[in-house]
Write a protein that holds these residues in place. Structure first.
Motif, short mmCIF file in Angstrom:
data_model
loop_
_atom_site.label_atom_id
_atom_site.label_comp_id
_atom_site.label_asym_id
_atom_site.label_seq_id
_atom_site.Cartn_x
_atom_site.Cartn_y
_atom_site.Cartn_z
N TYR A 36 0.85 -1.19 0.00
CA TYR A 36 0.00 0.00 0.00
C TYR A 36 0.88 1.24 0.00
O TYR A 36 2.01 1.23 0.48
CB TYR A 36 -0.90 0.03 1.24
CG TYR A 36 -2.02 -0.98 1.23
CD1 TYR A 36 -1.80 -2.28 1.64
CD2 TYR A 36 -3.29 -0.63 0.81
CE1 TYR A 36 -2.82 -3.22 1.63
CE2 TYR A 36 -4.33 -1.56 0.79
CZ TYR A 36 -4.07 -2.85 1.21
OH TYR A 36 -5.09 -3.77 1.19
N GLN A 38 0.74 5.46 1.05
CA GLN A 38 -0.03 6.45 1.81
C GLN A 38 0.60 7.82 1.70
O GLN A 38 1.78 8.00 2.04
CB GLN A 38 -0.15 6.06 3.29
CG GLN A 38 -1.09 6.98 4.07
CD GLN A 38 -1.21 6.63 5.53
OE1 GLN A 38 -0.30 6.08 6.12
NE2 GLN A 38 -2.35 6.98 6.12
N SER A 41 -2.20 12.68 5.30
CA SER A 41 -3.62 13.00 5.49
C SER A 41 -4.54 12.27 4.52
O SER A 41 -5.65 12.75 4.24
CB SER A 41 -3.85 14.51 5.39
OG SER A 41 -3.12 15.18 6.38
N GLN A 42 -4.10 11.15 3.98
CA GLN A 42 -4.95 10.33 3.13
C GLN A 42 -4.91 8.89 3.61
O GLN A 42 -4.00 8.49 4.33
CB GLN A 42 -4.49 10.39 1.67
CG GLN A 42 -4.69 11.75 1.02
CD GLN A 42 -4.43 11.70 -0.48
OE1 GLN A 42 -4.54 10.66 -1.11
NE2 GLN A 42 -4.07 12.84 -1.05
N GLY A 43 -5.90 8.10 3.21
CA GLY A 43 -5.91 6.69 3.55
C GLY A 43 -4.94 5.90 2.69
O GLY A 43 -4.59 6.33 1.59
N PRO A 44 -4.48 4.77 3.17
CA PRO A 44 -3.61 3.91 2.37
C PRO A 44 -4.29 3.51 1.06
O PRO A 44 -5.51 3.30 1.02
CB PRO A 44 -3.37 2.69 3.26
CG PRO A 44 -3.62 3.18 4.65
CD PRO A 44 -4.71 4.20 4.52
N PHE A 46 -4.12 0.82 -2.22
CA PHE A 46 -3.59 -0.44 -2.73
C PHE A 46 -2.74 -0.19 -3.97
O PHE A 46 -3.12 0.55 -4.86
CB PHE A 46 -4.75 -1.37 -3.08
CG PHE A 46 -4.35 -2.61 -3.84
CD1 PHE A 46 -4.56 -2.70 -5.20
CD2 PHE A 46 -3.79 -3.67 -3.17
CE1 PHE A 46 -4.20 -3.83 -5.90
CE2 PHE A 46 -3.43 -4.82 -3.86
CZ PHE A 46 -3.64 -4.90 -5.23
N TYR A 87 3.85 0.62 2.49
CA TYR A 87 3.67 -0.44 3.47
C TYR A 87 3.63 -1.80 2.78
O TYR A 87 2.94 -1.97 1.77
CB TYR A 87 2.36 -0.27 4.23
CG TYR A 87 2.24 0.99 5.04
CD1 TYR A 87 1.58 2.10 4.53
CD2 TYR A 87 2.74 1.06 6.33
CE1 TYR A 87 1.45 3.26 5.28
CE2 TYR A 87 2.61 2.22 7.09
CZ TYR A 87 1.96 3.31 6.55
OH TYR A 87 1.83 4.45 7.30
N LEU A 103 -5.25 -7.25 9.21
CA LEU A 103 -3.98 -6.90 8.58
C LEU A 103 -3.24 -5.90 9.44
O LEU A 103 -3.80 -4.90 9.87
CB LEU A 103 -4.22 -6.31 7.19
CG LEU A 103 -4.56 -7.29 6.07
CD1 LEU A 103 -4.79 -6.54 4.78
CD2 LEU A 103 -3.48 -8.32 5.90
N PHE A 105 -0.40 -3.18 9.89
CA PHE A 105 0.50 -2.25 9.22
C PHE A 105 1.74 -2.05 10.09
O PHE A 105 1.63 -1.81 11.29
CB PHE A 105 -0.19 -0.90 9.01
CG PHE A 105 -1.13 -0.86 7.85
CD1 PHE A 105 -2.40 -1.41 7.95
CD2 PHE A 105 -0.77 -0.25 6.65
CE1 PHE A 105 -3.28 -1.37 6.88
CE2 PHE A 105 -1.65 -0.21 5.58
CZ PHE A 105 -2.90 -0.77 5.70
N GLY A 106 2.91 -2.12 9.47
CA GLY A 106 4.13 -1.74 10.16
C GLY A 106 4.34 -0.24 10.02
O GLY A 106 3.41 0.51 9.70
#
Lengths: 115, 118
Positions: A36, A38, A41-44, A46, A87, A103, A105-106
């Motif tokens: 993913y 990112q 200020s936005q979502g991840p 794909f 990610y 899931l 996220f690291g």
């Protein structure tokens, strides 16, 4: 769930190819590898997903060696707009009520592309 | 391209107040999720939801949190009594149901609601 390890940050210049490697030594047989992107200020978002060998789409390529203990996201000819956090996630095939919702996220890899 | 939409984009509330964050998942998706991201930190899983019930939840998702799909299009996250440490970006996500398939359906995220608790 398999834990992943990625470099914390990478720098590149416009037009270069960028390769980000992710380690997932305890990946399970059923696990897919998903990347993913990112922006602040936005979502991840794909990017790409694979199970083994090589996968390519209009955005990136994903290289997975035979042992699947690592994977490499390849971004061809990056531009300034590719500056983002990337990610690597490893997770099981979704079943009804299964593990996909868990899931993990690291910290991801912060890619900085310079002019 | 269909997308996940979230409202509001920014919510400011006082400690102890209840907030409801709203999401409209992609219409043909059957799995729904909430994640949060505290400023400068990782994206953290909160809860997944399928067939009108919670599938999985993390330790963060305690009794102060609840989720609901009140109609055929909305998916909400309620925080009953907000705390300062609830300040974060909250992301809704959805995915297709591909159970039994060999392909893992990726998550599609909204752009989040920034919750500020004062």
């Amino acid at each position: 769930l398999a834990k992943t390890t990625q470099p914390i940050s990478m720098d590149s210049y416009e037009g270069q190819e960028v390769n980000i490697t992710c380690s997932h030594n305890n990946i399970a047989t059923n696990d897919y590898i998903t990347w993913y992107q990112q922006f602040p200020s936005q979502g991840p978002r794909f990017i790409i997903q694979g199970y083994k060998t090589k996968v390519t789409n209009e955005v990136a390529s994903l290289f997975i060696p035979a042992d699947r203990k690592s994977s490499t996201l390849s971004l061809p000819r990056v531009s300034l707009s590719d500056t983002a956090v990337y990610y690597c996630l490893v997770g099981d095939i979704g079943n009804y009520g299964g593990s996909q919702g868990n899931l993990i996220f690291g910290k991801g890899t912060k890619l900085s592309v310079k002019p | 391209e269909p997308e996940v939409t979230q409202t509001p984009s920014h919510q400011v509330t006082q400690m102890g107040q209840e907030v409801i964050l709203r999401c409209v998942p992609i219409s043909n998706h059957l799995y729904f999720y909430w994640y949060r991201q505290i400023l400068g930190q990782k994206v953290e899983f909160l809860v997944s939801f399928y067939n009108n019930e919670i599938s999985e939840k993390s330790e963060i998702f305690d009794d102060q949190f609840s989720v609901e799909r009140p109609d055929g299009s909305n998916f909400t996250l309620k925080i009953r009594s907000t705390k300062l440490e609830d300040s974060a970006m909250y992301f809704c996500a959805s995915s297709e149901s591909l159970a039994g398939s060999s392909y893992n359906s990726p998550l599609h995220f909204g752009n989040g609601t920034r919750l500020t608790v004062t």
